[in-house]
Design a protein around this motif. Structure first.
Motif, mmCIF file in Angstrom:
data_model
loop_
_atom_site.group_PDB
_atom_site.id
_atom_site.type_symbol
_atom_site.label_atom_id
_atom_site.label_comp_id
_atom_site.label_asym_id
_atom_site.label_seq_id
_atom_site.Cartn_x
_atom_site.Cartn_y
_atom_site.Cartn_z
ATOM 1 N N MET A 33 24.570 30.747 69.600
ATOM 2 C CA MET A 33 23.277 30.543 69.403
ATOM 3 C C MET A 33 23.293 29.401 68.266
ATOM 4 O O MET A 33 23.392 29.405 67.020
ATOM 5 N N PRO A 34 22.489 27.514 68.757
ATOM 6 C CA PRO A 34 22.453 27.046 67.328
ATOM 7 C C PRO A 34 21.638 27.840 66.386
ATOM 8 O O PRO A 34 20.462 28.390 66.940
ATOM 9 N N ARG A 35 21.954 26.879 65.198
ATOM 10 C CA ARG A 35 20.820 27.892 64.112
ATOM 11 C C ARG A 35 20.226 26.011 63.427
ATOM 12 O O ARG A 35 20.953 25.434 63.519
ATOM 13 N N TYR A 36 19.123 26.618 63.432
ATOM 14 C CA TYR A 36 18.279 24.482 62.746
ATOM 15 C C TYR A 36 17.560 25.251 60.935
ATOM 16 O O TYR A 36 17.123 27.118 61.041
ATOM 17 N N VAL A 37 17.622 25.169 60.102
ATOM 18 C CA VAL A 37 16.238 25.031 58.878
ATOM 19 C C VAL A 37 15.137 24.266 59.381
ATOM 20 O O VAL A 37 15.607 23.500 59.587
ATOM 21 N N PHE A 38 14.146 25.202 59.053
ATOM 22 C CA PHE A 38 12.975 24.204 59.054
ATOM 23 C C PHE A 38 12.370 24.388 57.468
ATOM 24 O O PHE A 38 12.408 24.974 57.694
ATOM 25 N N GLU A 39 12.001 23.153 57.488
ATOM 26 C CA GLU A 39 11.455 22.716 56.272
ATOM 27 C C GLU A 39 9.548 22.220 56.156
ATOM 28 O O GLU A 39 9.755 21.070 56.800
ATOM 29 N N VAL A 40 9.064 23.453 55.679
ATOM 30 C CA VAL A 40 7.606 22.610 55.970
ATOM 31 C C VAL A 40 6.967 21.998 54.325
ATOM 32 O O VAL A 40 7.217 22.776 53.582
ATOM 33 N N THR A 41 6.616 20.560 54.151
ATOM 34 C CA THR A 41 6.045 20.604 53.748
ATOM 35 C C THR A 41 4.022 20.299 53.520
ATOM 36 O O THR A 41 3.850 20.060 54.953
ATOM 37 N N ARG A 42 3.368 20.762 52.670
ATOM 38 C CA ARG A 42 1.967 20.677 52.888
ATOM 39 C C ARG A 42 1.335 19.467 51.317
ATOM 40 O O ARG A 42 1.409 19.815 50.285
#
Length: 84
Positions: free
Chosen positions: A1-10
């Motif tokens: 299963m593919p892995r992704y990194v989610f990066e959030v900025t505010r």
């Protein structure tokens, strides 16, 4: 299963990041948009400021594969501020 990194900025400042395993690109996009929605509801409901959330998603090699931005522009009529 593919892995992704989610990066959030505010408002341009790093807010959070997380690795997520998802079955498809469609699932990744849905999860990214849901993440923006959830943060907006949880974090921005207490703020009177205009704010921008952005999410960028990278694959396991670090390649950027998706991004989305949510801008919330808020106003409260003066009457609400004085308790009427």
């Amino acid at each position: 299963m593919p892995r992704y990194v989610f990066e959030v900025t505010r408002n341009g400042q790093r807010f959070a990041d997380a690795w997520v395993e998802l079955d498809s690109l469609r699932d990744m996009r849905r999860e990214a948009l849901k993440t923006l929605h959830d943060i907006a509801v949880d974090e921005m409901a207490e703020s009177d400021l205009d704010e921008t959330l952005a999410i960028s998603v990278h694959d396991e090699t670090g390649r950027a594969i998706y991004s989305a931005t949510l801008t919330v522009s808020q106003s409260l009529p003066l009457l609400h501020l004085v308790g009427r």
